[in-house]
Design an enzyme around this catalytic site. Structure first.
Site, PDB file in Angstrom:
ATOM      1  CE  LYS A  56     -13.303  -0.158 -32.182  1.00  0.00           C
ATOM      2  NZ  LYS A  56     -14.261  -0.780 -32.958  1.00  0.00           N
ATOM      3  NE  ARG A  70     -11.277   3.723 -36.860  1.00  0.00           N
ATOM      4  CZ  ARG A  70     -12.117   4.206 -36.045  1.00  0.00           C
ATOM      5  NH1 ARG A  70     -11.397   4.427 -34.700  1.00  0.00           N
ATOM      6  NH2 ARG A  70     -13.115   3.515 -35.947  1.00  0.00           N
ATOM      7  NE  ARG A  81     -22.604   2.615 -32.741  1.00  0.00           N
ATOM      8  CZ  ARG A  81     -21.398   2.093 -32.997  1.00  0.00           C
ATOM      9  NH1 ARG A  81     -21.135   1.160 -32.188  1.00  0.00           N
ATOM     10  NH2 ARG A  81     -20.738   2.763 -33.679  1.00  0.00           N
ATOM     11  NE  ARG A  83     -20.774   7.022 -33.793  1.00  0.00           N
ATOM     12  CZ  ARG A  83     -19.885   6.116 -33.830  1.00  0.00           C
ATOM     13  NH1 ARG A  83     -19.278   5.559 -32.483  1.00  0.00           N
ATOM     14  NH2 ARG A  83     -18.904   5.960 -34.673  1.00  0.00           N
ATOM     15  NE  ARG A 105     -18.606   3.951 -38.491  1.00  0.00           N
ATOM     16  CZ  ARG A 105     -19.407   3.736 -37.645  1.00  0.00           C
ATOM     17  NH1 ARG A 105     -20.767   4.069 -37.852  1.00  0.00           N
ATOM     18  NH2 ARG A 105     -19.187   3.329 -36.487  1.00  0.00           N
TER      19      ARG A 105
HETATM   20  P1  AMP Z   1     -15.547   5.399 -33.770  1.00  0.00           P
HETATM   21  O1  AMP Z   1     -16.246   6.037 -32.799  1.00  0.00           O
HETATM   22  O2  AMP Z   1     -14.164   4.780 -33.008  1.00  0.00           O
HETATM   23  O3  AMP Z   1     -16.322   4.516 -34.519  1.00  0.00           O
HETATM   24  O4  AMP Z   1     -15.106   6.651 -34.650  1.00  0.00           O
HETATM   25  C1  AMP Z   1     -15.784   7.282 -35.523  1.00  0.00           C
HETATM   26  C2  AMP Z   1     -15.006   7.951 -36.435  1.00  0.00           C
HETATM   27  O5  AMP Z   1     -14.064   8.814 -35.960  1.00  0.00           O
HETATM   28  C3  AMP Z   1     -14.372   6.699 -37.587  1.00  0.00           C
HETATM   29  O6  AMP Z   1     -15.304   6.381 -38.748  1.00  0.00           O
HETATM   30  C4  AMP Z   1     -13.290   7.859 -38.195  1.00  0.00           C
HETATM   31  O7  AMP Z   1     -13.746   8.548 -39.377  1.00  0.00           O
HETATM   32  C5  AMP Z   1     -12.889   8.933 -36.989  1.00  0.00           C
HETATM   33  N1  AMP Z   1     -11.975   8.082 -36.178  1.00  0.00           N
HETATM   34  C6  AMP Z   1     -11.889   7.799 -34.805  1.00  0.00           C
HETATM   35  N2  AMP Z   1     -10.767   7.259 -34.457  1.00  0.00           N
HETATM   36  C7  AMP Z   1      -9.955   7.163 -35.551  1.00  0.00           C
HETATM   37  C8  AMP Z   1      -8.443   6.927 -35.812  1.00  0.00           C
HETATM   38  N3  AMP Z   1      -7.822   6.458 -34.715  1.00  0.00           N
HETATM   39  N4  AMP Z   1      -8.026   7.328 -36.996  1.00  0.00           N
HETATM   40  C9  AMP Z   1      -8.724   7.921 -37.993  1.00  0.00           C
HETATM   41  N5  AMP Z   1     -10.037   8.320 -37.713  1.00  0.00           N
HETATM   42  C10 AMP Z   1     -10.793   8.033 -36.678  1.00  0.00           C
END
Ligand code: AMP
Length: 216
Positions: free
Chosen positions: A13, A88, A127, A161, A172
């Site tokens: 994404k 989400r 990554r 990360r 996740r």
């Molecule tokens: P991402 O960078 O999108 O993979 O997000 C990293 C982490 O941030 C996720 O595993 C969640 O813990 C949190 N997170 C990001 N976006 C959301 C969302 N829309 N709702 C809940 N938690 C989120």
């Protein structure tokens, strides 16, 4: 044009959002990036979110909805936005609809990037991103053109990360299956969901997404 990108962690994404922003002059709104900024700044939200992110769970809906509400606007600067990582959950999807109505905006395309779960761990574990501008790279699939130097801004510091490890990735993926995948029928029902095969090269996937949103 406003887009939502959906897909499991590691589906691509963020990578595809970067390409789409360049191609269509869009602004990327990544809730993951926003949360990582909050963690870095040590804000109250960041302190709450840190442990949740490191466990691979989802941050509570009310916090996420409040965070994004201030960011979705007509005044984002580009020709539209890409929502990357939001919504989400079904509650987030419904709250987003209410926000859009209030601001007189609409989502033009919801693109689901589909990937096999067994490639996700490989993609995620390699990554890293530029510490200065956030441009994304990968040990196997997308190295900087000059080793150790960001293609985009020339910086030489990179980050990995904390939640990109095998154990957190499994949590996740579970959060995706249990809480995020159920929103797919929500967008299918509205007729706005387009599934795109996310396997293959970054260029191939980008070509498929462009074809999907141009309707060719
Ligand atoms: P991402 O960078 O999108 O993979 O997000 C990293 C982490 O941030 C996720 O595993 C969640 O813990 C949190 N997170 C990001 N976006 C959301 C969302 N829309 N709702 C809940 N938690 C989120």
């Amino acid at each position: 044009m406003n887009l939502i990108l959906l897909g499991a962690p590691g589906a691509g994404k963020g990578t595809q959002a970067e390409r789409l922003c360049d191609e269509f002059s869009l602004v990327q709104l990544s809730t993951g990036d926003m949360l990582r900024e909050e963690v870095k700044s040590g804000s109250e939200l960041g302190r709450t979110a840190k442990e949740i992110i490191e466990r691979g769970d989802l941050v509570p809906d009310d916090l996420m909805i409040a965070m994004i509400a201030g960011r979705i606007d007509t005044g984002n600067g580009g020709d539209g936005v890409i929502l990357d990582g939001f919504p989400r959950t079904t509650a987030q999807a419904e709250a987003l609809d209410a926000m859009l109505v209030e601001k007189g905006l609409k989502i033009d395309h919801v693109v689901q990037i589909t990937v096999d779960e067994d490639v996700v761990v490989e993609r995620i574990s390699g990554r890293f991103s530029c510490a200065k501008c956030g441009a994304g790279y990968h040990d196997s699939f997308k190295r900087p053109k000059r080793e150790g130097v960001c293609d985009n801004c020339g910086a030489t510091e990179f980050n990995r990360r904390a939640d990109d490890n095998a154990e957190t990735v499994r949590s996740r993926l579970e959060a995706y299956r249990e809480q995020t995948a159920p929103i797919l029928p929500y967008y299918e029902g509205k007729g706005s969901l387009q599934a795109v095969d996310g396997m293959g090269s970054i260029d191939d996937v980008f070509g498929r997404i462009k074809a999907a949103i141009k309707g060719v």
